[in-house]
Write a protein that holds these residues in place. Structure first.
Motif, PDB file in Angstrom:
ATOM      1  N   THR A 119       0.566   2.752  -0.039  1.00  0.00           N
ATOM      2  CA  THR A 119       0.917   1.338  -0.120  1.00  0.00           C
ATOM      3  C   THR A 119       1.427   0.880   1.245  1.00  0.00           C
ATOM      4  O   THR A 119       1.807   1.702   2.089  1.00  0.00           O
ATOM      5  CB  THR A 119       2.019   1.093  -1.176  1.00  0.00           C
ATOM      6  N   MET A 123       7.070   1.951  -2.552  1.00  0.00           N
ATOM      7  CA  MET A 123       7.001   1.427  -3.916  1.00  0.00           C
ATOM      8  C   MET A 123       8.389   1.376  -4.552  1.00  0.00           C
ATOM      9  O   MET A 123       9.204   2.273  -4.351  1.00  0.00           O
ATOM     10  CB  MET A 123       6.098   2.317  -4.789  1.00  0.00           C
ATOM     11  N   LEU A 127       6.998  -0.332  -9.991  1.00  0.00           N
ATOM     12  CA  LEU A 127       5.607  -0.134  -9.588  1.00  0.00           C
ATOM     13  C   LEU A 127       5.233   1.340  -9.674  1.00  0.00           C
ATOM     14  O   LEU A 127       4.143   1.689 -10.139  1.00  0.00           O
ATOM     15  CB  LEU A 127       5.388  -0.647  -8.163  1.00  0.00           C
ATOM     16  N   ARG A 128       6.139   2.203  -9.254  1.00  0.00           N
ATOM     17  CA  ARG A 128       5.881   3.646  -9.296  1.00  0.00           C
ATOM     18  C   ARG A 128       5.586   4.101 -10.734  1.00  0.00           C
ATOM     19  O   ARG A 128       4.609   4.823 -10.984  1.00  0.00           O
ATOM     20  CB  ARG A 128       7.090   4.393  -8.733  1.00  0.00           C
ATOM     21  N   GLU A 148       3.568   9.845  -2.670  1.00  0.00           N
ATOM     22  CA  GLU A 148       3.552   8.509  -2.083  1.00  0.00           C
ATOM     23  C   GLU A 148       3.443   8.554  -0.560  1.00  0.00           C
ATOM     24  O   GLU A 148       4.052   9.394   0.092  1.00  0.00           O
ATOM     25  CB  GLU A 148       4.812   7.747  -2.488  1.00  0.00           C
ATOM     26  N   LEU A 158      -3.104  -1.263  -3.157  1.00  0.00           N
ATOM     27  CA  LEU A 158      -2.857   0.135  -3.453  1.00  0.00           C
ATOM     28  C   LEU A 158      -4.124   0.950  -3.246  1.00  0.00           C
ATOM     29  O   LEU A 158      -5.210   0.535  -3.648  1.00  0.00           O
ATOM     30  CB  LEU A 158      -2.383   0.273  -4.908  1.00  0.00           C
TER      31      LEU A 158
END
Length: 201
Positions: A119, A123, A127-128, A148, A158
């Protein structure tokens, strides 16, 4: 996929299977999996170490000595012996591929799926959890381990990688596709205009 990349992946899988078999034999799978992750993080943070370990100018004996100085007493005997074998066989240049394969194999054994997510900025928790739940649902309810990565060049959106599959929904990619489509449309319009002009003449 380039032949060298395919060969690297194959070597990585062969050595990863050997390490996992060794870890399972001694009931140390969880320990070795954690160490493999830590070592992977270390190599990413210290790329000079990877360069040094895989330097073709260094003899096998010197590489074994280097593994001894860097890792002896700092990792389990299982991982240390494995790294020493790789050093003797001049395979430390494949170490990163081996560690990636170890993570994937351990995830398979545990019934998990490892997913890389990129991203533009870090995040948030909502959202995660949403990404993890959506991917888990798409994969039939498997447990998802989310790794991530932050890449500001993505602008927004994303990008996900599940195994060998890449799903790119970033703004940067959409802009590239839009630009490509506009260029294609412009060329088509120019050809059509030329054809009309030619037939009129």
């Amino acid at each position: 996929m380039p032949e060298t990349s395919t060969q690297t992946n194959q070597v990585g899988r062969v050595y990863a299977d050997a390490l996992i078999e060794l870890a399972q034999k001694h009931d140390r799978l969880d320990e070795v999996a954690d160490e493999a992750q830590q070592l992977s993080d270390l190599l990413r943070e210290q790329p000079r170490l990877q360069t040094l370990l895989s330097n073709p100018a260094i003899t096998s004996a010197d590489r074994v000595d280097l593994v001894e100085r860097v890792f002896a007493g700092k990792v389990s005997d299982t991982l240390f012996k494995f790294l020493s074998v790789m050093a003797r066989k001049d395979r430390l240049d494949e170490l990163d591929a081996v560690l990636v394969s170890v993570r994937q194999r351990v995830a398979d054994i545990r019934g998990e799926v490892e997913v890389d997510a990129w991203t533009a900025k870090e995040m948030g928790e909502d959202l995660r959890n949403d990404v993890r739940d959506r991917v888990a649902s798409a994969l039939g309810g498997k447990a998802v381990t989310l790794r991530e990565h932050v890449d500001p060049s993505l602008l927004g959106g994303l990008k996900l990688r599940v195994g060998d599959r890449l799903v790119d929904g970033t703004a940067a990619t959409r802009l590239r596709l839009l630009r490509r489509n506009l260029i294609t449309a412009g060329k088509t319009a120019a050809r059509d205009a030329a054809a009309v002009s030619g037939s009129a003449g």
